[in-house]
Design an enzyme around this catalytic site. Structure first.
Site, mmCIF file in Angstrom:
data_model
loop_
_atom_site.group_PDB
_atom_site.id
_atom_site.type_symbol
_atom_site.label_atom_id
_atom_site.label_comp_id
_atom_site.label_asym_id
_atom_site.label_seq_id
_atom_site.Cartn_x
_atom_site.Cartn_y
_atom_site.Cartn_z
ATOM 1 C CD GLN A 96 41.329 42.193 47.986
ATOM 2 O OE1 GLN A 96 40.697 41.558 47.168
ATOM 3 N NE2 GLN A 96 41.108 43.471 48.216
ATOM 4 C CB VAL A 98 50.827 38.123 46.142
ATOM 5 C CG1 VAL A 98 49.529 37.456 46.569
ATOM 6 C CG2 VAL A 98 50.763 38.455 44.640
ATOM 7 C CG HIS A 114 44.377 36.981 47.969
ATOM 8 N ND1 HIS A 114 43.823 37.796 47.007
ATOM 9 C CD2 HIS A 114 43.337 36.562 48.747
ATOM 10 C CE1 HIS A 114 42.504 37.878 47.208
ATOM 11 N NE2 HIS A 114 42.197 37.154 48.252
ATOM 12 C CB CYS A 122 57.934 21.737 49.172
ATOM 13 S SG CYS A 122 57.860 20.057 48.505
ATOM 14 C CB CYS A 125 58.178 17.771 52.220
ATOM 15 S SG CYS A 125 59.284 19.119 51.789
HETATM 16 P P1 NAD Z 1 40.598 44.471 41.597
HETATM 17 O O1 NAD Z 1 39.485 43.943 40.820
HETATM 18 O O2 NAD Z 1 40.346 44.635 43.028
HETATM 19 O O3 NAD Z 1 40.908 45.853 40.811
HETATM 20 C C1 NAD Z 1 41.784 46.846 41.077
HETATM 21 C C2 NAD Z 1 41.052 48.143 41.545
HETATM 22 O O4 NAD Z 1 42.044 49.153 41.625
HETATM 23 C C3 NAD Z 1 39.971 48.696 40.610
HETATM 24 O O5 NAD Z 1 38.830 49.017 41.382
HETATM 25 C C4 NAD Z 1 40.594 49.979 40.021
HETATM 26 O O6 NAD Z 1 39.641 50.998 39.763
HETATM 27 C C5 NAD Z 1 41.537 50.374 41.125
HETATM 28 N N1 NAD Z 1 42.682 51.207 40.732
HETATM 29 C C6 NAD Z 1 43.335 51.272 39.541
HETATM 30 N N2 NAD Z 1 44.366 52.144 39.611
HETATM 31 C C7 NAD Z 1 44.383 52.628 40.876
HETATM 32 C C8 NAD Z 1 45.235 53.554 41.576
HETATM 33 N N3 NAD Z 1 46.277 54.150 40.975
HETATM 34 N N4 NAD Z 1 44.951 53.827 42.881
HETATM 35 C C9 NAD Z 1 43.900 53.233 43.496
HETATM 36 N N5 NAD Z 1 43.079 52.348 42.888
HETATM 37 C C10 NAD Z 1 43.326 52.036 41.595
HETATM 38 O O7 NAD Z 1 41.920 43.639 41.514
HETATM 39 P P2 NAD Z 1 42.342 42.573 40.381
HETATM 40 O O8 NAD Z 1 43.342 43.235 39.586
HETATM 41 O O9 NAD Z 1 41.175 41.981 39.712
HETATM 42 O O10 NAD Z 1 42.993 41.441 41.262
HETATM 43 C C11 NAD Z 1 42.286 40.386 41.848
HETATM 44 C C12 NAD Z 1 43.170 39.705 42.862
HETATM 45 O O11 NAD Z 1 44.536 39.562 42.441
HETATM 46 C C13 NAD Z 1 43.280 40.486 44.138
HETATM 47 O O12 NAD Z 1 43.551 39.610 45.152
HETATM 48 C C14 NAD Z 1 44.504 41.333 43.847
HETATM 49 O O13 NAD Z 1 44.981 41.988 44.953
HETATM 50 C C15 NAD Z 1 45.433 40.297 43.260
HETATM 51 N N6 NAD Z 1 46.498 40.973 42.492
HETATM 52 C C16 NAD Z 1 47.572 41.410 43.222
HETATM 53 C C17 NAD Z 1 48.571 42.136 42.604
HETATM 54 C C18 NAD Z 1 49.692 42.613 43.459
HETATM 55 O O14 NAD Z 1 50.115 41.927 44.376
HETATM 56 N N7 NAD Z 1 50.196 43.818 43.223
HETATM 57 C C19 NAD Z 1 48.508 42.420 41.238
HETATM 58 C C20 NAD Z 1 47.421 41.924 40.505
HETATM 59 C C21 NAD Z 1 46.407 41.216 41.173
HETATM 60 ZN ZN ZN Z 2 59.655 19.117 49.536
#
Ligand code: NAD
Ligand code: ZN
Length: 242
Positions: A96, A98, A114, A122, A125
């Protein structure tokens, strides 16, 4: 841990699902929780499709922060352990996230549910560009534009948008075909990503969860490894190799 190691050794096909928690030890904050981005940026105002259409400059404030954070982050030991697990049956990493860290670590098959910050699209286009090629102007506070004149946006899924269909389909198929699924750093509540463990479970897969905290998935997991991804994964994979 011992039982989880044995289960992995027995499995022919393994799949992994990762969420924001996977990247925390690379210095990228999750959205929820104390240091979460949503405390600073109301998702309704910044990260929905209608917010972006109404006021793209505002959404770009959030995109800019995320791009700066993610493009300067490096994968950790846990990401690298997942690359090693490919020699022991890992077929796909469904993520999930990015931030592109699984690819940077060298994982072969990464399914980005995601989308990715590494590319810009864009909305007018459909043309695509590398974020890297526009990094300077983004850091300077400008919004990159397409040759057609429209503002570009990162190729990530905003609230109110559907997930990339082919990626979701491949992720679901991996979940159905897998003997064992490892869910890492995700609260497993955001749909349809949350359906991945459910699908795996329904088709008889063993479920391992790695998270420092319990989640809605924990009661259903066969093995819960309580701890951080960057610590538990290297420990697990070392024992699988040994
Ligand atoms: P989420 O609700 O799934 O929460 C993060 C989870 O990670 C929690 O359950 C927490 O307990 C756990 N966690 C915290 N530290 C950890 C560690 N060191 N090792 C393992 N687990 C750990 O995610 P969200 O933050 O609510 O995000 C929602 C959406 O946004 C998702 O699609 C998420 O992937 C995306 N997002 C992506 C990034 C990224 O690309 N790095 C950052 C923020 C959010
Ligand atoms: Zn364009």
């Amino acid at each position: 841990m011992d039982k989880a190691v044995k289960a992995i050794k027995r499995a022919d096909r393994i799949a992994v699902l990762t969420g924001a928690g996977m990247s925390v030890e690379s210095g990228i904050a999750p959205f929820r929780g104390e240091d979460g981005l949503w405390n600073e940026f109301d998702p309704q105002e910044y990260a929905t499709l209608s917010a972006f259409k109404r006021n793209p400059e505002k959404s770009w404030e959030l995109f800019r922060l995320q791009i700066e954070e993610c493009l300067s982050a490096d994968p950790h030991e846990g990401h690298r352990s997942l690359v090693e697990l490919e020699d022991h049956g890992l077929k796909a990493v469904v993520t999930q996230n990015v931030d592109g860290l699984h690819q940077e670590a060298g994982s072969e098959t990464v399914l980005e549910l995601h989308g990715t910050l590494a590319e810009l699209v864009c909305p007018s286009c459909g043309s695509r560009e590398e974020t890297e090629d526009h990094l300077d102007e983004i850091i300077d506070g400008n919004i990159p534009r397409c040759e057609c004149g429209s503002m570009l946006r990162p190729d990530v899924v905003l609230f109110g948008e559907s997930l990339p269909r082919e990626t979701l389909r491949r992720s679901q198929r991996n979940a159905e075909e897998t003997d064992l699924l490892i869910s890492i750093g995700t609260s497993a509540v955001v749909q349809p990503a949350a359906s991945i463990p459910t699908l795996a479970e329904r088709t008889g897969s063993v479920l391992i969860e790695i998270n420092p905290e319990k989640t809605p998935l924990t009661p259903r997991a066969d093995h819960f490894l309580e701890g951080k991804a960057g610590e538990k994964l290297p420990e697990l994979v070392e024992q699988v190799k040994g």
